[in-house]
Scaffold this active site. Structure first.
Site, PDB file in Angstrom:
ATOM      1  N   HIS A  80       0.801  -1.228   0.000  1.00  0.00           N
ATOM      2  CA  HIS A  80       0.000   0.000   0.000  1.00  0.00           C
ATOM      3  C   HIS A  80       0.833   1.278   0.000  1.00  0.00           C
ATOM      4  CE1 HIS A  80      -3.463  -2.443   2.019  1.00  0.00           C
ATOM      5  NE2 HIS A  80      -3.277  -2.765   0.751  1.00  0.00           N
TER       6      HIS A  80
ATOM      7  N   GLN B  93       2.444  -4.111   6.340  1.00  0.00           N
ATOM      8  CA  GLN B  93       1.519  -3.302   5.542  1.00  0.00           C
ATOM      9  C   GLN B  93       0.763  -2.235   6.346  1.00  0.00           C
ATOM     10  OE1 GLN B  93      -0.992  -5.323   2.380  1.00  0.00           O
ATOM     11  NE2 GLN B  93      -2.590  -4.881   3.873  1.00  0.00           N
TER      12      GLN B  93
ATOM     13  N   ASP C 183      -1.305  -5.221  10.756  1.00  0.00           N
ATOM     14  CA  ASP C 183      -1.535  -6.179   9.679  1.00  0.00           C
ATOM     15  C   ASP C 183      -0.247  -6.269   8.884  1.00  0.00           C
ATOM     16  OD1 ASP C 183      -2.204  -7.814   7.626  1.00  0.00           O
ATOM     17  OD2 ASP C 183      -3.739  -6.520   6.739  1.00  0.00           O
TER      18      ASP C 183
ATOM     19  N   GLU D  30      -2.804  -9.286  12.459  1.00  0.00           N
ATOM     20  CA  GLU D  30      -3.516  -9.917  11.329  1.00  0.00           C
ATOM     21  C   GLU D  30      -2.489 -10.448  10.326  1.00  0.00           C
ATOM     22  OE1 GLU D  30      -6.260  -7.127   9.539  1.00  0.00           O
ATOM     23  OE2 GLU D  30      -5.925  -7.988   7.562  1.00  0.00           O
TER      24      GLU D  30
ATOM     25  N   ASP E 225      -6.858 -13.128   7.539  1.00  0.00           N
ATOM     26  CA  ASP E 225      -7.461 -12.367   6.421  1.00  0.00           C
ATOM     27  C   ASP E 225      -7.282 -13.186   5.134  1.00  0.00           C
ATOM     28  OD1 ASP E 225      -8.132 -10.583   4.415  1.00  0.00           O
ATOM     29  OD2 ASP E 225      -6.475  -9.217   4.757  1.00  0.00           O
TER      30      ASP E 225
ATOM     31  N   HIS F 212     -12.633  -2.736   5.284  1.00  0.00           N
ATOM     32  CA  HIS F 212     -12.630  -2.109   3.955  1.00  0.00           C
ATOM     33  C   HIS F 212     -11.617  -2.826   3.057  1.00  0.00           C
ATOM     34  CE1 HIS F 212      -8.827   0.487   4.792  1.00  0.00           C
ATOM     35  NE2 HIS F 212      -8.754  -0.693   5.364  1.00  0.00           N
TER      36      HIS F 212
HETATM   37  C1  2PG Z   1      -5.889  -6.065   4.045  1.00  0.00           C
HETATM   38  C2  2PG Z   1      -6.575  -5.132   3.088  1.00  0.00           C
HETATM   39  C3  2PG Z   1      -7.330  -3.989   3.674  1.00  0.00           C
HETATM   40  P1  2PG Z   1      -6.252  -5.057   0.513  1.00  0.00           P
HETATM   41  O1  2PG Z   1      -4.877  -6.692   3.700  1.00  0.00           O
HETATM   42  O2  2PG Z   1      -6.370  -6.279   5.128  1.00  0.00           O
HETATM   43  O3  2PG Z   1      -6.579  -3.203   4.544  1.00  0.00           O
HETATM   44  O4  2PG Z   1      -5.762  -4.745   2.018  1.00  0.00           O
HETATM   45  O5  2PG Z   1      -7.592  -4.461   0.364  1.00  0.00           O
HETATM   46  O6  2PG Z   1      -5.211  -4.413  -0.367  1.00  0.00           O
HETATM   47  O7  2PG Z   1      -6.265  -6.542   0.387  1.00  0.00           O
HETATM   48 MG    MG Z   2      -5.050  -7.935   5.718  1.00  0.00          MG
END
Ligand code: 2PG
Ligand code: MG
Length: 445
Positions: A183, A191, A269, A311, A338, A391
């Site tokens: 990101h 991240q 995360d 996470e 996730d 999100h």
């Molecule tokens: C994550 C998400 C949201 P992405 O890894 O949790 O923060 O990132 O939407 O790029 O998968």
């Molecule tokens: Mg994630």
């Protein structure tokens, strides 16, 4: 008008249709027309926006978010792969909605969201929505949910509470104030560095704390790095590489803004897929760590910093890493899957059984429909796992997830920084619900 910009489908503050635990009381609906458009998301890439018109003339909108660090097992977006937008156009998805999907959904009675979602899935015919595209399907499913709330005469979160039998709850927001990984353009391997006002008593206070800490951090980043450049989720992205530097900045900002680390905790995360070398090896801050060393590394951070939740600390296929971490710190730290679970009820059940984690991230577009998102949350809850509604890094001003988190009562949301329109749309909707329903409790439970 979409819910993101209009007060609500249904009457704001209307009496809930049923107390928690009451059976869902769906009222049927008939869709008169379904329109779709290609619009831009917060990264400036195309995404799908839907406008669903009922036979009573009401219009219900929704748009699809999009991830950057996507899990291998997620439902698949439809992208045009043509010349335009570097292949990322969504005109095929739009055509599918206005063609096949509209033909299937319009001019017949739908008695509930599950039947409608099942019809979308059957029509697609693939296990991961690859034919019509998860971006097409999720936007239709979300717009249809708003339409069901409308015909039930209640706010979206109240309809969701009735569907899931949950007690509505105002969630602890997790503000992603420092960005790295996929990101941001810096060398930070992790991240997301989030602040979570666990020790405050209302959404309003939590959002205020998020904003004040964000601005304290902005001053520190400006002073030290002479930049206040942002990552995709609105957090700062200074040129740092070591997670420890980021954590020091965060603790200093929490204190500079006048809060204690009892009131405001940290959540990470790392999104370990992004720094996995395969075979249980990882590259963090220039060092190569095997899965055991990575557990030690996290354990060290947990000892030194007020971190309450981690996470995707391990790659989506490093089940051994997940188990080692769970054994070591799972009784005292929230460990969230996730990319590991991709909002899939079956994968969450497996994770509970095999002790991979004690929490699941919930993203509607990862699984593709609203009713399957309810299933994922139910699977987590049946197994005493916590849930955090999330999100995506690519977003629009659609605030569906704010109602989702309140209505399912799971108590946690992450929607990026307390800044940038597409992020604050969700936090503002949460505060608006709280103002209308001051009796709702704030917190994890
Ligand atoms: C994550 C998400 C949201 P992405 O890894 O949790 O923060 O990132 O939407 O790029 O998968
Ligand atoms: Mg994630």
């Amino acid at each position: 008008m979409s819910e993101a910009t209009a007060p609500q489908t249904g009457q704001p503050g209307a009496t809930p249709s049923g107390a928690a635990g009451d059976p869902p009381n769906d009222v049927g609906l008939t869709i008169a027309s379904l329109r779709a458009e290609q619009v831009l998301d917060s990264r400036g890439w195309p995404t799908v926006s839907v406008a669903l018109t009922l036979d009573d003339g009401s219009v219900h909108e929704a748009s699809a978010p999009a991830g950057a660090s996507t899990g291998a097992f997620e439902a698949v977006e439809s992208r045009d792969e043509g010349e335009e937008f570097s292949g990322r156009g969504v005109l095929k998805a739009v055509a599918g909605i206005e063609g096949e999907i509209a033909a299937r959904l319009t001019d017949r009675r739908w008695d509930g969201i599950r039947a409608l979602d099942d019809a979308l899935r059957d029509l697609d015919g693939t296990p991961n929505l690859a034919r019509l595209g998860a971006n097409a399907v999720v936007a239709v499913s979300m717009a249809a949910s708003r339409a069901f709330a409308h015909v039930s005469g209640v706010a979206l979160y109240e309809w969701i509470a009735a569907q899931t039998g949950a007690q509505p709850l105002m969630p602890v927001p997790h503000f992603n104030v420092l960005n790295g990984g996929a990101h941001a353009a810096n060398d930070l391997d992790f991240q997301e560095f989030m602040i979570a006002p666990l020790g405050l008593v209302s959404e309003e206070q939590a959002v205020r704390a998020g904003s004040e800490i964000y601005h304290a951090l902005q001053s520190a980043v400006r002073d030290e790095f002479h930049t206040a450049g942002l990552g995709d989720e609105g957090g700062f992205a200074p040129p740092i590489a070591n997670p420890v530097q980021a954590l020091d900045l965060l603790v200093a900002a929490i204190e500079a803004a006048g809060y204690t680390t009892d009131q405001v905790k940290i959540a990470l995360d790392p999104a370990a897929n992004g720094f996995s070398l395969g075979d249980g090896n990882y590259q963090v801050g220039g060092r190569r760590l095997d899965r055991r060393e990575l557990v030690d590394y996290y354990d060290g951070l947990l000892g030194d910093y007020p971190i309450w939740s981690i996470e995707d600390g391990f790659a989506e296929d490093d089940f051994e890493g997940w188990q080692l971490m769970f054994d070591r710190v799972g009784s005292s730290t929230q460990l969230v899957g996730d990319d590991l679970y991709v909002t899939d009820a079956a994968r969450i059940r497996e994770g509970a059984e095999k002790h991979y984690s004690n929490a699941a991230l919930i993203k509607v577009n990862q699984i593709g429909t609203v009713s399957q998102t309810f299933d994922a949350i139910a699977a987590a809850r049946e197994n005493d796992m916590a849930c955090m509604v999330s999100h995506r890094s690519g977003e629009t001003i659609d605030a569906f997830i704010a109602d989702l988190v309140v209505g399912t009562g799971v108590g946690q949301i992450k929607s990026g920084a307390p800044a940038r329109g597409e992020r604050v749309a969700k936090y503002n909707r949460l505060m608006s619900i709280e103002r209308r329903q001051p009796q709702l409790q704030y917190g994890l439970h």
